[in-house]
Design an enzyme around this catalytic site. Structure first.
Site, PDB file in Angstrom:
ATOM      1  CG  ASP A  27     -32.022 -67.032 -29.162  1.00  5.66           C
ATOM      2  OD1 ASP A  27     -32.426 -67.758 -28.230  1.00  5.66           O
ATOM      3  OD2 ASP A  27     -32.378 -65.852 -29.301  1.00  5.66           O
ATOM      4  CD  GLU A  28     -30.696 -68.194 -23.157  1.00  6.64           C
ATOM      5  OE1 GLU A  28     -30.338 -67.756 -22.058  1.00  6.64           O
ATOM      6  OE2 GLU A  28     -31.890 -68.145 -23.560  1.00  6.64           O
ATOM      7  CG  ASP A  47     -28.591 -64.924 -25.836  1.00  5.59           C
ATOM      8  OD1 ASP A  47     -29.096 -65.250 -26.919  1.00  5.59           O
ATOM      9  OD2 ASP A  47     -29.231 -64.362 -24.929  1.00  5.59           O
TER      10      ASP A  47
END
Length: 404
Positions: free
Chosen positions: A103-104, A9
């Site tokens: 973003d993960e 993350d």
């Protein structure tokens, strides 16, 4: 063989990108999101969280809580490019990965090495991302996606955490129930009303009681609280629909503006279908009025991806749904029942010139951007477009400031 699932993350992603662009922002309170009164916080720096600020909060409230915070509108294209940089590094390093948001990421490291070796490999991967992109990133490593995600959140900021096999329950037990994925504000309040604050309490409860209180979700939450999760890492998710909607800074009854935006949405979504070699068989139009009442209508149609077929039918739905006496807050268009396929010529309605025109316009859009060629009626609609192909397996980018 026990699974080994890695969760990565990027820390405060939008904020970190802005700081990479402008290093003078480091260490200062920063808010990214909508800059109008109706805007919301898309991301906030750790310096603002002591004021009670969190993502999803109205920007107006956040600025009142932390007046010294700098507010940045943000840019979807910039964030997408940085996300792609990280994606390419992960793609080269792991056999199977899932990009669950901009973003993960999840990666299945099962069978690559012994567990300790997988941890060393994940550590090297994280360091490579930091070195090559300058972006802070955290990771969690465990036997499943749920525990790894919780471990990542506990490791932040910019750190890492491994949960050894068999220690999932002891790791989760002292944590707040709010840290279990799937427990939102409403569910959290329900659990608090029952006197449940820590995960350990759920672990000690019979699963039937949780199901009786929260229904099917109660069973899922109980399993997650006990570190149980069999969800696989999915390398690609086939989209079954695409949509676009806009919230206005000021409620409006300007029908020309409304129709222009609806037309722009329909035109852009049709282009996305053709770019992804998809056809739609169902259209939906949504309107939200100033009193927050929301209405929608849908209609089944023959499979198509052609502007000149979709736009008139979408306009018909809009005309049948629109109440001219009420102010409009939001409008949206959705295309669903998608299947793979290319647009087929209609022998009765289409001409060779029309098909050649579509191909020429799409080539221009592919090279110069979605808004390079638009209909005159849609010229007043700003920011109707996408930064990526919605059918390439990448999750959509959601920014709080995408308003009209």
């Amino acid at each position: 063989m026990n699974k080994t699932i890695l969760h990565l993350d990027l820390d405060t992603f939008f904020v970190s990108v802005e700081r990479r662009i402008n290093p003078e922002l480091r260490g200062k309170p920063l808010l990214v999101g909508g800059i109008t009164d109706r805007g919301v916080v898309a991301a906030c720096s750790y310096e603002t969280r002591g004021y009670g600020i969190h993502s999803g909060m109205p920007m107006k409230m956040a600025k009142e809580l932390c007046p010294e915070a700098k507010v940045i509108k943000g840019n979807a294209g910039t964030y997408s490019k940085v996300s792609d940089e990280v994606t390419e590094i992960i793609k080269e390093a792991v056999p199977v990965f899932e990009k669950s948001s901009i973003d993960e990421f999840y990666a299945d490291l099962s069978g690559m090495d012994r567990f300790f070796g997988s941890y060393k490999y994940a550590t090297a991967l994280r360091q490579k991302i930091i070195n090559e992109t300058g972006m802070p990133i955290s990771f969690g490593l465990s036997v499943n996606k749920v525990v790894s995600k919780v471990a990542t959140n506990e490791a932040k900021p910019n750190n890492q955490l491994k949960i050894d096999f068999g220690l999932e329950k002891p790791f989760l037990a002292p944590l707040s129930v709010k840290k279990i994925p799937m427990v939102g504000d409403k569910t959290y309040q329900t659990l608090r009303n029952l006197g449940i604050r820590r995960v350990k309490t759920i672990q000690e409860m019979p699963i039937d009681i949780m199901q009786r209180v929260l229904g099917a979700n109660g069973r899922v939450i109980w399993k997650r609280a006990n570190g149980m999760d069999n969800t696989p890492v999915i390398p690609f998710h086939e989209r079954k629909s695409i949509s676009n909607e806009r919230t206005f800074d000021r409620d409006t009854i300007d029908v020309i503006k409304l129709k222009g935006i609806i037309s722009a949405m329909a035109e852009n979504l049709a282009y996305q279908l053709r770019r992804g070699e998809k056809l739609t068989a169902c259209i939906t139009v949504k309107i939200r009025y100033s009193d927050f009442n929301t209405y929608s209508k849908q209609k089944r149609i023959p499979y198509t991806s052609a502007d000149h077929i979709l736009i008139p039918k979408i306009m018909e739905l809009f005309d049948s749904l629109y109440n001219k006496r009420m102010l409009v807050r939001l409008v949206g268009v959705r295309l669903s029942h998608l299947v793979s396929g290319n647009y087929q010529i209609n022998l009765f309605d289409d001409t060779e010139e029309a098909l050649n025109l579509y191909q020429a316009m799409d080539r221009v859009r592919t090279r110069f951007g979605d808004r390079a060629v638009i209909r005159a009626s849609a010229m007043g609609a700003r920011t109707i477009g996408r930064m990526h192909n919605p059918f390439n397996g990448q999750p959509p980018i959601v920014l709080a400031h995408r308003k009209q």
